[in-house]
Design a protein around this motif. Structure first.
Motif, PDB file in Angstrom:
ATOM      1  N   VAL A  72       0.898  -1.307  -0.309  1.00 44.39           N
ATOM      2  CA  VAL A  72      -0.212   0.419  -0.118  1.00 44.39           C
ATOM      3  C   VAL A  72       0.585   1.187  -0.547  1.00 44.39           C
ATOM      4  CG1 VAL A  72      -1.834   1.149   1.238  1.00 44.39           C
ATOM      5  CG2 VAL A  72      -1.859  -1.480   1.360  1.00 44.39           C
ATOM      6  N   THR A  73       1.660   1.237   0.642  1.00 45.76           N
ATOM      7  CA  THR A  73       2.828   1.974   0.701  1.00 45.76           C
ATOM      8  C   THR A  73       3.391   2.964  -0.528  1.00 45.76           C
ATOM      9  OG1 THR A  73       3.751   1.313   2.944  1.00 45.76           O
ATOM     10  CG2 THR A  73       5.492   3.105   2.016  1.00 45.76           C
ATOM     11  N   ALA A  74       3.680   1.958  -1.684  1.00 47.64           N
ATOM     12  CA  ALA A  74       3.789   1.764  -3.388  1.00 47.64           C
ATOM     13  C   ALA A  74       2.619   3.009  -3.495  1.00 47.64           C
ATOM     14  CB  ALA A  74       4.910   0.895  -3.435  1.00 47.64           C
ATOM     15  N   ALA A  75       1.517   2.631  -3.645  1.00 52.87           N
ATOM     16  CA  ALA A  75       0.576   3.207  -4.034  1.00 52.87           C
ATOM     17  C   ALA A  75       0.373   4.717  -3.404  1.00 52.87           C
ATOM     18  CB  ALA A  75      -0.899   2.504  -4.052  1.00 52.87           C
ATOM     19  N   VAL A  76       0.974   4.691  -2.508  1.00 53.44           N
ATOM     20  CA  VAL A  76       0.572   5.751  -1.235  1.00 53.44           C
ATOM     21  C   VAL A  76       1.946   7.384  -1.880  1.00 53.44           C
ATOM     22  CG1 VAL A  76       0.496   7.291   1.040  1.00 53.44           C
ATOM     23  CG2 VAL A  76       0.001   5.570   0.723  1.00 53.44           C
ATOM     24  N   LEU A  77       2.838   6.536  -2.244  1.00 56.02           N
ATOM     25  CA  LEU A  77       3.863   6.871  -3.192  1.00 56.02           C
ATOM     26  C   LEU A  77       3.847   7.605  -4.480  1.00 56.02           C
ATOM     27  CD1 LEU A  77       6.889   8.248  -2.236  1.00 56.02           C
ATOM     28  CD2 LEU A  77       7.491   6.040  -3.605  1.00 56.02           C
ATOM     29  N   ALA A  78       3.157   7.006  -4.621  1.00 57.46           N
ATOM     30  CA  ALA A  78       2.569   6.906  -6.180  1.00 57.46           C
ATOM     31  C   ALA A  78       1.771   8.454  -5.729  1.00 57.46           C
ATOM     32  CB  ALA A  78       1.938   6.135  -6.927  1.00 57.46           C
ATOM     33  N   ALA A  79       0.271   7.688  -5.607  1.00 53.53           N
ATOM     34  CA  ALA A  79      -0.607   9.242  -5.515  1.00 53.53           C
ATOM     35  C   ALA A  79      -0.104  10.585  -4.620  1.00 53.53           C
ATOM     36  CB  ALA A  79      -1.594   9.218  -4.828  1.00 53.53           C
ATOM     37  N   LEU A  80       0.752  10.288  -3.635  1.00 57.00           N
ATOM     38  CA  LEU A  80       1.730  11.393  -3.231  1.00 57.00           C
ATOM     39  C   LEU A  80       2.494  12.435  -4.147  1.00 57.00           C
ATOM     40  CD1 LEU A  80       2.165  10.856   0.751  1.00 57.00           C
ATOM     41  CD2 LEU A  80       0.056  12.485  -0.723  1.00 57.00           C
ATOM     42  N   SER A  81       3.165  11.779  -4.870  1.00 56.35           N
ATOM     43  CA  SER A  81       3.968  12.052  -5.693  1.00 56.35           C
ATOM     44  C   SER A  81       3.178  13.066  -7.023  1.00 56.35           C
ATOM     45  CB  SER A  81       5.040  11.142  -6.526  1.00 56.35           C
ATOM     46  OG  SER A  81       5.690  10.620  -5.381  1.00 56.35           O
ATOM     47  N   TYR A  82       1.921  12.370  -7.648  1.00 50.68           N
ATOM     48  CA  TYR A  82       1.550  13.473  -8.470  1.00 50.68           C
ATOM     49  C   TYR A  82       0.708  13.888  -7.854  1.00 50.68           C
ATOM     50  CZ  TYR A  82      -1.198  14.234 -11.927  1.00 50.68           C
ATOM     51  OH  TYR A  82      -1.716  14.987 -13.002  1.00 50.68           O
ATOM     52  N   VAL A  83      -0.055  14.935  -6.439  1.00 50.10           N
ATOM     53  CA  VAL A  83      -0.615  15.309  -5.691  1.00 50.10           C
ATOM     54  C   VAL A  83       0.946  16.256  -5.752  1.00 50.10           C
ATOM     55  CG1 VAL A  83      -1.748  16.392  -3.928  1.00 50.10           C
ATOM     56  CG2 VAL A  83      -1.915  14.145  -5.135  1.00 50.10           C
ATOM     57  N   ILE A  84       1.866  15.985  -5.039  1.00 52.26           N
ATOM     58  CA  ILE A  84       2.975  17.105  -4.998  1.00 52.26           C
ATOM     59  C   ILE A  84       3.214  17.921  -6.291  1.00 52.26           C
ATOM     60  CG2 ILE A  84       5.229  17.387  -4.347  1.00 52.26           C
ATOM     61  CD1 ILE A  84       4.313  15.595  -1.772  1.00 52.26           C
ATOM     62  N   LEU A  85       3.462  17.009  -7.828  1.00 47.15           N
ATOM     63  CA  LEU A  85       4.229  17.502  -8.405  1.00 47.15           C
ATOM     64  C   LEU A  85       3.210  18.195  -8.834  1.00 47.15           C
ATOM     65  CD1 LEU A  85       5.909  14.318  -9.534  1.00 47.15           C
ATOM     66  CD2 LEU A  85       6.914  16.179  -9.332  1.00 47.15           C
ATOM     67  N   HIS A  86       1.541  18.036  -9.157  1.00 44.24           N
ATOM     68  CA  HIS A  86       0.777  18.843  -9.629  1.00 44.24           C
ATOM     69  C   HIS A  86       1.082  19.907  -9.312  1.00 44.24           C
ATOM     70  CE1 HIS A  86      -2.873  19.799 -11.906  1.00 44.24           C
ATOM     71  NE2 HIS A  86      -3.212  20.348 -10.368  1.00 44.24           N
ATOM     72  N   SER A  87       0.496  20.131  -7.380  1.00 43.28           N
ATOM     73  CA  SER A  87       0.598  21.341  -6.952  1.00 43.28           C
ATOM     74  C   SER A  87       1.618  22.148  -7.362  1.00 43.28           C
ATOM     75  CB  SER A  87       0.670  21.426  -5.526  1.00 43.28           C
ATOM     76  OG  SER A  87       1.765  20.736  -4.786  1.00 43.28           O
ATOM     77  N   LEU A  88       2.462  21.725  -7.494  1.00 46.52           N
ATOM     78  CA  LEU A  88       4.106  22.560  -8.276  1.00 46.52           C
ATOM     79  C   LEU A  88       3.910  23.240  -8.979  1.00 46.52           C
ATOM     80  CD1 LEU A  88       6.769  19.996  -6.107  1.00 46.52           C
ATOM     81  CD2 LEU A  88       6.194  22.061  -5.335  1.00 46.52           C
ATOM     82  N   GLY A  89       3.584  22.610 -10.092  1.00 48.71           N
ATOM     83  CA  GLY A  89       2.929  23.507 -11.313  1.00 48.71           C
ATOM     84  C   GLY A  89       3.868  22.546 -12.715  1.00 48.71           C
ATOM     85  N   ALA A  90       4.461  21.431 -12.123  1.00 55.57           N
ATOM     86  CA  ALA A  90       4.765  20.304 -12.903  1.00 55.57           C
ATOM     87  C   ALA A  90       4.190  19.345 -13.859  1.00 55.57           C
ATOM     88  CB  ALA A  90       5.747  19.529 -12.609  1.00 55.57           C
ATOM     89  N   PRO A  91       4.659  19.876 -15.668  1.00 54.54           N
ATOM     90  CA  PRO A  91       4.072  19.331 -16.977  1.00 54.54           C
ATOM     91  C   PRO A  91       3.352  18.140 -16.244  1.00 54.54           C
ATOM     92  CG  PRO A  91       5.921  19.902 -17.451  1.00 54.54           C
ATOM     93  CD  PRO A  91       5.852  20.021 -15.484  1.00 54.54           C
ATOM     94  N   ARG A  92       2.140  18.113 -17.157  1.00 52.37           N
ATOM     95  CA  ARG A  92       0.765  16.797 -16.120  1.00 52.37           C
ATOM     96  C   ARG A  92       2.609  15.587 -16.633  1.00 52.37           C
ATOM     97  NH1 ARG A  92      -4.456  15.607 -15.193  1.00 52.37           N
ATOM     98  NH2 ARG A  92      -4.812  18.158 -16.350  1.00 52.37           N
ATOM     99  N   GLU A  93       2.356  15.253 -18.220  1.00 53.80           N
ATOM    100  CA  GLU A  93       3.240  14.185 -18.728  1.00 53.80           C
ATOM    101  C   GLU A  93       4.337  13.996 -17.696  1.00 53.80           C
ATOM    102  OE1 GLU A  93       1.865  16.060 -20.447  1.00 53.80           O
ATOM    103  OE2 GLU A  93       0.069  14.717 -21.422  1.00 53.80           O
ATOM    104  N   LEU A  94       5.503  14.818 -17.253  1.00 52.90           N
ATOM    105  CA  LEU A  94       6.136  14.542 -16.575  1.00 52.90           C
ATOM    106  C   LEU A  94       5.268  13.813 -15.089  1.00 52.90           C
ATOM    107  CD1 LEU A  94       9.615  14.306 -16.065  1.00 52.90           C
ATOM    108  CD2 LEU A  94       8.720  17.119 -15.099  1.00 52.90           C
ATOM    109  N   SER A  95       4.672  15.130 -14.426  1.00 52.87           N
ATOM    110  CA  SER A  95       4.445  14.280 -13.224  1.00 52.87           C
ATOM    111  C   SER A  95       3.646  13.315 -13.221  1.00 52.87           C
ATOM    112  CB  SER A  95       3.346  14.895 -12.788  1.00 52.87           C
ATOM    113  OG  SER A  95       3.360  16.502 -12.676  1.00 52.87           O
ATOM    114  N   VAL A  96       2.947  12.494 -14.662  1.00 50.80           N
ATOM    115  CA  VAL A  96       2.765  11.037 -14.135  1.00 50.80           C
ATOM    116  C   VAL A  96       3.879   9.802 -14.208  1.00 50.80           C
ATOM    117  CG1 VAL A  96       1.576   9.182 -15.601  1.00 50.80           C
ATOM    118  CG2 VAL A  96       0.720  11.532 -15.488  1.00 50.80           C
ATOM    119  N   ALA A  97       4.535  10.317 -15.344  1.00 56.27           N
ATOM    120  CA  ALA A  97       5.594   9.640 -15.501  1.00 56.27           C
ATOM    121  C   ALA A  97       6.484   9.230 -14.127  1.00 56.27           C
ATOM    122  CB  ALA A  97       6.958   9.970 -16.546  1.00 56.27           C
ATOM    123  N   LEU A  98       7.199  10.539 -13.458  1.00 55.69           N
ATOM    124  CA  LEU A  98       7.218  10.153 -12.592  1.00 55.69           C
ATOM    125  C   LEU A  98       6.772   9.322 -11.111  1.00 55.69           C
ATOM    126  CD1 LEU A  98       9.383  13.878 -12.154  1.00 55.69           C
ATOM    127  CD2 LEU A  98      10.511  11.515 -12.683  1.00 55.69           C
TER     128      LEU A  98
END
Lengths: 208, 208, 208
Positions: free
Chosen positions: A153-179
Motif C-alpha cells: 500500500v505504501t507504494a500506492a501512497v507514494l505514487a499518489a502523493l507524488s502526483y499530487v505534490i508534482l501537480h501542485s508544484l505546477g510540473a507538466p502533467r506528462e512529467l508528473s505522471v511518469a515520475l
C-alpha cells in the motif's frame, strides 16, 4: 492530451489487473466464465469504487463499454495461455505492481481533474490502486495482498502523493505522471525483489 | 405493463434470495436479527449495486421501502419455519437458482430501460444476479457459490444475454422475459440435477 | 445546533471506530500504512456506504477532508500506543460498542434530515453502524462481529429505531439522540458484560 493521459493510464492498468485476476482464476481452476468474472472485477473494481465515490458523470466502463469488452477478451486470452507462465504466482505479483503504480497515479489525476483537493485526490489514487486487488483476493480466496510483509500500500501512497505534490508544484502533467508511476512501481519492485518493508507493529507485553 | 414486468421480477427474485440468505443464517444458528440482516442483504444486495452503478433515480428499496418490509417479514418467517425443510442446503441452491434467473433477466431489463447498450445491460444483469449471493456467502462464511464446480455464473450470463438479444430483435417484452428466465433457470437446474459444467482450466507443467 | 449534532456524532463515532480498526491492524502486525488503511476504512466505511445509498450531495469525507486527516492521525497514534492497552481485544469490543450506538443514531438522523421515512432511516442507521465493522473484520481476517453470540446488530437496531420513534413523537433532537445512543450502547454493554443474547435458531431434525 490531457484526456488521453488519463485514459492511457486507465487502459494499461486495467489490462494488467485483468490479467492478474484471471491468473487467480487459473489458480482456482475456474471455467472461462469464472476467468471473465474475476478478471473483469479485478480490472475495473478499483476505478468503479473511485467513480462511485467521486460521483463522476457515470462509472467509466458504463460510459465507455469498450473497457468491458477488453477485460472480457483479455480474460479469455489468459484462459488459453496461463500455462505458459513459468510461475503464475510471481507473474500476478509483478502485474499487480504495474497496475498499482498506474492506478494510484491515474486515480489521483482523475480526482484532481474533477476539482478535489490534495488529500482527497491522494486517497482516491490509493483506493483506485488497492481495491481491485483487495476484491480479487477476497473473492479468489488468496491471502490479501495488503497483508504482504513487503511494502505494498505504501507504494500506492507514494505514487499518489507524488502526483499530487508534482501537480501542485505546477510540473507538466506528462512529467508528473511518469515520475509518479516510476516512483510507485520502483518502490514496489524493490519490495518484491529485495523484500523491502517498513517497520511493523511489534506487540509488547501485555499482549492479548 | 412494462413497469409491472420489471417489478414482478424484482419481487419474486427478492423473496427467493431473501429466503436463501435467511437459510444461511439458520445454518449459522443466528438470532432473528441475524436472519433479517443476512436475508435482507442477500435479497436486495445485487439490485442495490446495480442501482448504484446505473445511478438510477434512487436505489429501489429507498424509493419503495415496502421491499425492505417484505425482506424483513420473509426473514422472520424463515426463522420460525426453516426446520421444516428436508435439506436446507439443497433448498438454498434451488432458491438461488430461481433468483439467479430472475435477477439476471430483470437487471438487464432495467438497464435497457435506462438506455444502456447491450454489453452494459448484460453485465448489469449478471451483477444483479450474482452479487446478492456473493455477499451472502462472504458474510455467511459459506464457500462462495461462484466457485461451485457446476455451472453458475454462466446461467446468469445466458439469461442476461438472452434478454438483450431478444430485446434487440424486437421480441415482445413478456416473451423475452419468460424465455430468458427459462433459459437461465433451465441451465442452472440442469447443472444442479446432473452436474453440468464447463471445461475448467487445467494447469499444465510448469505449474506453481 | 442541528448540523452540529449530526457532526458531533460522526466525529466521535469515527474516532472510536478508527481506533478499533487500527487495533485490528496491530493484531495483524501491520506497518503504519496498514494501520492507516484499516483504521480509516473502519472509521469511514459505514458512513460512506450510507452516503452512497442516500445519494447525498457528496460522501461526507470528500466534502470535508478533515475527517480523513483525523482518521490518519488517530491511526498513527494507535501505531505508537497500542501496546499500552491491557487487552487490545477487549478494547476493540468496547470501542466498537460506542461507535455502534453513535453511528446507528447518527445514520438515522442523517437519513431523516434528508427526508427519508422511518423504515429507510432506521435501516440507514443500522447500515452506518454495522458496515464499518463488517469491512474491518473481512479485511482484517477477524471473526465477523455480527456472528458474535452476544447481542450486536440488535443494539444498532434498538438505537436506530429509538431515534426514529422519538423523532416521530416530536421529541427534541438532542434528547432523542442522547436516549438513542444510551439505549444502543446500554444494550451492547450489557451483552458484553453479562453475555446477553437473543434466542438463536435451533435446528430440529431433520437437519442437514
Amino acid at each position: 492530451m490531457f484526456e488521453n493521459s488519463i485514459i492511457a493510464l486507465d487502459w494499461l492498468g486495467i489490462v494488467v489487473f485483468t490479467i492478474s485476476g484471471a491468473l487467480v482464476a487459473s489458480r482456482n481452476q475456474m471455467d472461462v466464465i469464472g476467468f471473465i468474472l474475476l478478471g473483469t472485477i479485478t480490472g475495473i473494481g478499483g476505478g468503479t469504487i473511485r467513480d462511485l465515490l467521486l460521483d463522476a458523470h457515470a462509472v467509466f466502463w458504463i460510459e465507455r463499454p469498450q473497457y468491458l469488452a477488453v477485460c472480457i477478451a483479455v480474460s479469455i486470452a489468459v484462459f488459453f495461455t496461463a500455462h505458459l507462465a513459468a510461475s503464475r504466482y510471481r507473474l500476478i505479483l509483478w502485474l499487480d505492481a504495474i497496475g498499482l503504480a498506474l492506478f494510484a497515479t491515474g486515480g489521483s489525476e482523475k480526482a484532481i481533474a474533477l476539482g478535489e483537493g490534495g488529500l482527497v485526490a491522494a486517497t482516491m489514487g490509493v483506493i483506485t490502486a488497492c481495491f481491485g486487488g483487495i476484491i480479487r483476493d477476497v473473492i479468489g480466496k488468496e491471502d490479501s495482498i495488503i497483508f504482504s510483509h513487503e511494502i505494498y500500500v505504501t507504494a500506492a501512497v507514494l505514487a499518489a502523493l507524488s502526483y499530487v505534490i508534482l501537480h501542485s508544484l505546477g510540473a507538466p502533467r506528462e512529467l508528473s505522471v511518469a515520475l509518479s508511476v516510476a516512483a510507485g512501481f520502483g518502490l514496489r519492485a524493490g519490495a518484491l525483489a529485495w523484500g523491502w518493508s517498513l517497520p511493523r507493529y511489534r506487540p509488547r507485553p501485555p499482549d492479548i
